[in-house]
Scaffold this motif. Structure first.
Motif, PDB file in Angstrom:
ATOM      1  N   GLU A  25       0.824  -1.310  -0.064  1.00  0.00           N
ATOM      2  CA  GLU A  25       0.020  -0.094  -0.057  1.00  0.00           C
ATOM      3  C   GLU A  25       0.802   1.187   0.054  1.00  0.00           C
ATOM      4  OE1 GLU A  25      -2.342  -0.614   3.489  1.00  0.00           O
ATOM      5  OE2 GLU A  25      -3.681  -2.115   2.884  1.00  0.00           O
ATOM      6  N   ARG A  27       0.227   5.490   0.277  1.00  0.00           N
ATOM      7  CA  ARG A  27      -0.888   6.682   0.476  1.00  0.00           C
ATOM      8  C   ARG A  27      -1.058   7.440  -0.807  1.00  0.00           C
ATOM      9  NH1 ARG A  27       0.070   9.369   5.487  1.00  0.00           N
ATOM     10  NH2 ARG A  27      -0.118   7.286   6.322  1.00  0.00           N
ATOM     11  N   ASN A  28       0.010   7.948  -1.435  1.00  0.00           N
ATOM     12  CA  ASN A  28       0.051   8.849  -2.495  1.00  0.00           C
ATOM     13  C   ASN A  28       1.561   9.082  -2.952  1.00  0.00           C
ATOM     14  OD1 ASN A  28       1.626  10.509  -0.427  1.00  0.00           O
ATOM     15  ND2 ASN A  28      -0.084  11.634   0.698  1.00  0.00           N
ATOM     16  N   GLY A  83       2.827   5.817   5.217  1.00  0.00           N
ATOM     17  CA  GLY A  83       2.519   5.980   3.868  1.00  0.00           C
ATOM     18  C   GLY A  83       2.771   4.840   2.964  1.00  0.00           C
TER      19      GLY A  83
END
Length: 117
Positions: A25, A27-28, A83
């Motif tokens: 994963e 985040r951005n 993140g």
């Protein structure tokens, strides 16, 4: 210029890994930039020492243990950063293989765009 381009493309590759594989994963894009930097830093500083220390195991496994080292670098970056999350060792292994394969393509493309003089 080549270094910045590689960094940006590596961050995009990390976003792609997170998109195609649920065990990773990001985040951005900012988190991907930081993660790509940290993964590169770990690969430059820590990985050579691990390769030398695990040389007998690497020889016995005919080089397959290098996949484990790559996964450890990938996972280590995820543990240090917010993140960027990897859900375990197996997702780190799969994610690092995908990320490395994209990295080979990026390196090949950049060699054609920025040939050595």
């Amino acid at each position: 210029m080549k270094l910045i381009t590689k960094w940006l493309l590596s961050a995009m590759a990390l976003l792609f890994v997170a998109y195609v594989y649920t065990g990773v994963e990001v985040r951005n894009f900012t988190a991907a930039l930081v993660a790509a930097f940290v993964i590169g830093l770990f690969n430059m500083v820590v990985r050579p020492a691990l390769v030398v220390l695990t040389l007998p195991v690497t020889v016995l496994t005919l080089g397959l243990f290098l996949f484990v080292i790559n996964a450890l670098m990938f996972w280590a970056a995820a543990t240090v950063l917010e993140g960027f999350n990897v859900k375990g060792f197996l997702p780190a292994l799969v994610g690092s293989v995908i990320y490395s394969a994209i990295g080979v393509v990026i390196d090949s493309a950049l060699e054609r765009l920025f040939p050595k003089k």
